[in-house]
Design a protein around this motif. Sequence first.
Motif, PDB file in Angstrom:
ATOM      1  N   VAL A  37       0.853  -1.187   0.000  1.00 13.93           N
ATOM      2  CA  VAL A  37       0.000   0.000   0.000  1.00 13.93           C
ATOM      3  C   VAL A  37       0.889   1.237   0.000  1.00 13.93           C
ATOM      4  CG1 VAL A  37      -1.877   1.225   1.155  1.00 13.93           C
ATOM      5  CG2 VAL A  37      -1.756  -1.282   1.276  1.00 13.93           C
ATOM      6  N   THR A  38       0.701   2.080  -0.997  1.00 16.98           N
ATOM      7  CA  THR A  38       1.591   3.218  -1.204  1.00 16.98           C
ATOM      8  C   THR A  38       1.266   4.368  -0.265  1.00 16.98           C
ATOM      9  OG1 THR A  38       1.649   2.611  -3.545  1.00 16.98           O
ATOM     10  CG2 THR A  38       2.492   4.779  -2.953  1.00 16.98           C
ATOM     11  N   GLY A  39       2.300   4.918   0.374  1.00 17.18           N
ATOM     12  CA  GLY A  39       2.178   6.139   1.159  1.00 17.18           C
ATOM     13  C   GLY A  39       2.577   7.332   0.312  1.00 17.18           C
ATOM     14  N   SER A  40       1.720   8.361   0.251  1.00 18.71           N
ATOM     15  CA  SER A  40       1.993   9.510  -0.615  1.00 18.71           C
ATOM     16  C   SER A  40       2.196  10.814   0.152  1.00 18.71           C
ATOM     17  CB  SER A  40       0.856   9.691  -1.625  1.00 18.71           C
ATOM     18  OG  SER A  40      -0.386   9.829  -0.961  1.00 18.71           O
ATOM     19  N   ASP A  41       1.820  10.831   1.416  1.00 19.64           N
ATOM     20  CA  ASP A  41       2.087  11.948   2.311  1.00 19.64           C
ATOM     21  C   ASP A  41       1.986  11.386   3.724  1.00 19.64           C
ATOM     22  OD1 ASP A  41      -0.648  11.732   2.846  1.00 19.64           O
ATOM     23  OD2 ASP A  41      -1.177  13.537   1.724  1.00 19.64           O
ATOM     24  N   VAL A  42       2.145  12.220   4.730  1.00 15.33           N
ATOM     25  CA  VAL A  42       2.138  11.702   6.097  1.00 15.33           C
ATOM     26  C   VAL A  42       0.793  11.065   6.435  1.00 15.33           C
ATOM     27  CG1 VAL A  42       2.294  12.306   8.540  1.00 15.33           C
ATOM     28  CG2 VAL A  42       3.951  13.255   6.916  1.00 15.33           C
ATOM     29  N   ALA A  43      -0.297  11.716   6.046  1.00 13.00           N
ATOM     30  CA  ALA A  43      -1.622  11.190   6.372  1.00 13.00           C
ATOM     31  C   ALA A  43      -1.863   9.843   5.702  1.00 13.00           C
ATOM     32  CB  ALA A  43      -2.698  12.190   5.964  1.00 13.00           C
ATOM     33  N   HIS A  44      -1.555   9.744   4.403  1.00 14.82           N
ATOM     34  CA  HIS A  44      -1.786   8.484   3.698  1.00 14.82           C
ATOM     35  C   HIS A  44      -0.773   7.417   4.105  1.00 14.82           C
ATOM     36  CE1 HIS A  44      -4.362  10.995   1.115  1.00 14.82           C
ATOM     37  NE2 HIS A  44      -4.994   9.862   0.863  1.00 14.82           N
TER      38      HIS A  44
END
Length: 277
Positions: A37-44
């Motif tokens: 699962v890709t993280g794209s910013d701190v929230a995601h």
Amino acid sequence: MPALVDIGANLTHESFEPDLEAVIARAGDVGVTRMIVTGSDVAHSTAAARLAARHAGVLYATAGIHPHHAGEFTQADLPRLRALATTPGAVAIGECGLDHYRNYASPAAQERAFAAQLELAVELQLPLFLHQRDAHDQFMGILKNFRDQLGHAVAHCFTAGQRELWAYLDLDLHIGITGWICDERRGSHLETLVRDIPEDRLMLETDAPYLLPRDLRPRPKSRRNEPAYLPHILAKVAACRETTPQALAASTTATAERFFNLHAAPAATAHPASARG
């Protein structure tokens, strides 16, 4: 058919909120048993880590700042990314890199965020999940400064040409191929280029919910891509490489297991069907 690994799925995207459990189940039904699962910013990235904890052994997470969000990045975010990257189920730093196609963040902001994440990957000795679009020379210039200190790195969602591919391979990068190869308008050049990727450097991904394979039939009414469509991409890539889907599934899964060190990750556990993403 050997089990498949989808190395890039944006399962924290809002489009998956209503039916994430069904999405994961459909993937498993067709042999896509593990997804990054890709993280794209701190929230995601935080949301990705939570999903990996909830679905241990099935979902794994990356922690990073996509270049589109580089303008929001501050040095205060680094401790949060470090903490996320060291949680169980976290397997890479990223998605990080440069994107000058739209420049949602300034080139200078993108370069600062990229360099900071490269430093974090060196510190933690974690693989890198890389993004580059219309910024090849600048991207390579920054990455080369760190390459000797880094471990595995993958050029995610490769869509470029021979020059970029050979430069990435010369830098010992892995290559992620998506359903872009299934688009006769934009991706036909990949049908030949994909043959140049060494077997032990090639991995597959959907980049869901984006990049629904254009030749998929029947096409979902939602137009949403999901990990269950990875076997369709597998079949296309196998045909281009003149091998069987079974052989390609075995090699790409083995490569993903080595790249993300999945053998050392938590074993799969049962989770309630009522759980939500």
